[in-house]
Design a protein around this motif. Structure first.
Motif, mmCIF file in Angstrom:
data_model
loop_
_atom_site.group_PDB
_atom_site.id
_atom_site.type_symbol
_atom_site.label_atom_id
_atom_site.label_comp_id
_atom_site.label_asym_id
_atom_site.label_seq_id
_atom_site.Cartn_x
_atom_site.Cartn_y
_atom_site.Cartn_z
ATOM 1 N N ARG A 1 1.182 -1.547 0.272
ATOM 2 C CA ARG A 1 0.316 -0.090 -0.221
ATOM 3 C C ARG A 1 1.375 1.587 -0.075
ATOM 4 N N TRP A 2 2.032 1.064 0.995
ATOM 5 C CA TRP A 2 2.407 2.566 1.497
ATOM 6 C C TRP A 2 3.729 2.814 0.288
ATOM 7 N N GLU A 3 4.338 1.582 -0.017
ATOM 8 C CA GLU A 3 6.515 2.375 -0.715
ATOM 9 C C GLU A 3 5.957 2.392 -2.264
ATOM 10 N N PRO A 4 4.688 2.168 -2.729
ATOM 11 C CA PRO A 4 5.194 2.476 -3.954
ATOM 12 C C PRO A 4 4.543 4.219 -4.193
ATOM 13 N N ALA A 5 4.271 4.526 -3.136
ATOM 14 C CA ALA A 5 3.566 6.170 -3.086
ATOM 15 C C ALA A 5 5.273 7.265 -2.186
ATOM 16 N N LEU A 6 6.109 5.847 -1.669
ATOM 17 C CA LEU A 6 7.136 6.680 -1.394
ATOM 18 C C LEU A 6 8.387 7.255 -2.610
ATOM 19 N N SER A 7 9.028 8.592 -2.122
ATOM 20 C CA SER A 7 9.780 9.333 -3.175
ATOM 21 C C SER A 7 10.779 8.450 -3.086
ATOM 22 N N ALA A 8 11.734 8.742 -3.870
ATOM 23 C CA ALA A 8 12.979 7.804 -3.703
ATOM 24 C C ALA A 8 14.121 9.372 -2.844
ATOM 25 N N SER A 9 13.426 8.927 -1.706
ATOM 26 C CA SER A 9 14.887 10.294 -1.152
ATOM 27 C C SER A 9 16.448 10.326 -0.525
ATOM 28 N N ALA A 10 16.049 8.816 -0.250
ATOM 29 C CA ALA A 10 17.409 8.179 -0.177
ATOM 30 C C ALA A 10 17.994 8.016 -1.438
ATOM 31 N N GLY A 11 18.025 8.119 -2.162
ATOM 32 C CA GLY A 11 18.368 8.066 -3.390
ATOM 33 C C GLY A 11 19.593 8.554 -3.954
ATOM 34 N N PRO A 12 20.325 9.567 -5.062
ATOM 35 C CA PRO A 12 21.329 9.978 -5.684
ATOM 36 C C PRO A 12 20.788 11.364 -6.432
ATOM 37 N N ARG A 13 19.552 11.489 -7.420
ATOM 38 C CA ARG A 13 18.774 12.073 -7.229
ATOM 39 C C ARG A 13 17.912 12.848 -7.266
ATOM 40 N N TYR A 14 17.186 12.880 -5.663
ATOM 41 C CA TYR A 14 16.991 13.201 -5.007
ATOM 42 C C TYR A 14 17.219 14.785 -4.465
ATOM 43 N N LEU A 15 17.174 15.804 -5.251
ATOM 44 C CA LEU A 15 18.154 17.200 -5.239
ATOM 45 C C LEU A 15 16.898 18.341 -4.296
ATOM 46 N N GLY A 16 15.938 18.130 -4.153
ATOM 47 C CA GLY A 16 15.369 18.854 -3.224
ATOM 48 C C GLY A 16 15.388 18.631 -2.017
ATOM 49 N N PHE A 17 15.016 20.168 -1.121
ATOM 50 C CA PHE A 17 15.760 21.247 0.008
ATOM 51 C C PHE A 17 16.931 20.735 -0.049
ATOM 52 N N VAL A 18 17.372 19.901 1.429
ATOM 53 C CA VAL A 18 18.952 19.577 1.564
ATOM 54 C C VAL A 18 18.898 18.446 2.285
#
Length: 462
Positions: A64-81
């Motif tokens: 249910r939830w994993e498909p909606a989560l972003s790849a914020s731990a990944g190498p091209r999540y460059l939003g915020f800091v």
């Protein structure tokens, strides 16, 4: 014991191995995962009356939830800091939950001693003297707020009162001066009863976010009759990672009375790189410092550190009087240093990553991220449809469209890129823009080039 609890206890080795394999599978694919999923969010479900055990909970979460989560731990999540989680920090976080320590009291003091060792390592990492005393907090907002709370008590000390005892009403009106204060600054001032309106925005140098030193001195002189104030200096602004001249600002204390707080949430990591260390020259001269760790140290949320030269004032604000906590003593328990009376052993993830990779490993992460930012910055500068809004000082690229840079067109560009890269919007010098912040230990030059290619491919569709 409830039968499901007993069953999970007895099967714990198998269940933890199952979770380990699941986590490994996620991390192995994180680089190619859609950075911001485009699918719908799941509808909230009711609380189950009857549970089904850990295995079923993992299965439900994955479906249910994993498909909606972003790849914020990944190498091209460059939003915020946003940093990631190094392998050692991940292990440290797992053991943090395993040991489940509330490291706030010397009555059970091993966790506190580990935290103090970690604080010492961090102080050394950032080139601070032993005059700075540190403690862990949840993030940069809380770190800034704790620093302002200590500064508020210092202001009272200059007036012969204690706001911690008498309240902020006993203070004369407070001025907080800054050139380009982060949004957490007025938020913290609001929480402390100093008020958002106490923040006085000082002009910055043309085309920059660094405070204009002549304007700052003029503002200090102009308000000298009102007594001491607080100056918030930046060591790395969010938009462009611009740095105030910390040494020059500190030198103004020879003529004016003020508390110097430095917001170095991620800019402090410039100290690790010989080519960038000059940016934080004078950091040790601050009275209080904010440094975030779940950014560039790449430890899990939530983790930051707050340093100050006046731990005596800090305990005056946050001391917690309870018989079971014991007296303050010469080395106060952590319960006397922040708003929290209980929290997890935040230091352990930081301890693990520092112990595992040392100064050299974290220097390499810092310098690689800075190199990635330069690569993307060069690509933006050479693209006909894009415009670089500021030099790449460290690890952030702030750019906009060369023509008609409206908020709507930039949002459309970011949306087109969201499967490849996550960028966040901003406004710099009145111009709507996008920014890419490089702080994840997984990010490489190949990722920077991939983002540049995605940008170039998306431009014609606008």
């Amino acid at each position: 014991m409830h039968p499901l609890l007993a069953a999970d206890r007895d099967a714990l080795p198998y269940l933890l191995e199952m979770v380990r394999q699941h986590a490994v599978g996620l991390l192995e694919g994180i680089s190619e995962r859609e950075v911001v999923p485009s699918g719908p969010l799941p509808d909230p479900g009711p609380l189950p009356e009857q549970g089904a055990g850990l295995q079923a909970a993992v299965d439900d979460f994955a479906a249910r939830w994993e498909p909606a989560l972003s790849a914020s731990a990944g190498p091209r999540y460059l939003g915020f800091v946003t940093g990631g989680v190094t392998p050692a920090a991940l292990a440290g976080d797992w053991l943090t939950a395993t040991w489940d320590q509330n490291a706030m009291s010397s009555l059970d003091g091993a966790g506190q001693h580990l935290e103090r060792e970690t604080i010492g390592w961090l102080r050394n990492l950032f080139g601070l003297s032993e005059d700075h005393h540190g403690t862990f907090v949840s993030g940069a907002t809380m770190s800034n707020t704790v620093g302002f709370a200590v500064a508020r008590e210092w202001l009272g000390e200059q007036q012969g009162i204690s706001p911690a005892e008498q309240g902020t009403g006993a203070l004369r009106p407070v001025r907080v001066l800054s050139g380009a204060a982060h949004s957490s600054v007025p938020k913290g001032l609001s929480m402390l009863g100093l008020g958002r309106r106490s923040l006085v925005r000082v002009p910055t140098s043309p085309g920059r976010e660094a405070v204009d030193l002549a304007a700052l001195e003029h503002t200090l002189a102009e308000g000298e009759s009102n007594g001491p104030c607080i100056v918030v200096a930046n060591a790395g602004t969010v938009n462009t990672v611009d740095f105030d001249d910390l040494r020059a600002i500190a030198a103004l204390r020879e003529r004016y009375s003020f508390w110097l707080h430095v917001d170095a949430a991620f800019g402090a990591f410039a100290a690790l790189s010989p080519g960038h260390a000059h940016l934080v020259d004078g950091l040790d001269l601050a009275d209080s410092i904010c440094i975030d760790l779940h950014k560039w140290l790449n430890v899990p949320y939530d983790s930051a550190v707050q340093f100050t030269r006046r731990p005596d004032l800090q305990t005056r604000v946050f001391q917690n009087a309870a018989a079971y906590l014991g007296p303050l003593g010469n080395t106060p328990d952590m319960a006397h240093l922040t708003p929290e009376n209980s929290r997890r052993l935040r230091a352990l993830a930081a301890w693990f990553t520092l112990r595992a990779y040392g100064r050299d490993g974290h220097r390499e992460i810092t310098e690689r991220c800075a190199a990635c930012a330069r690569t993307l910055g060069d690509a933006v500068a050479s693209a006909p449809g894009l415009r670089l809004l500021a030099p790449v000082h460290l690890n952030v690229v702030c750019f906009t469209l060369a023509e008609n840079p409206t908020t709507e067109r930039l949002a459309a560009l970011a949306a087109r890129l969201s499967d490849e890269v996550f960028l966040t919007p901003t406004v710099f010098d009145g111009v709507p823009a996008l920014r890419a912040a490089f702080s994840n230990w997984r990010t490489t030059e190949a990722d920077a080039r991939r983002v540049a290619a995605a940008l170039h491919a998306a431009l014609p569709s606008l």
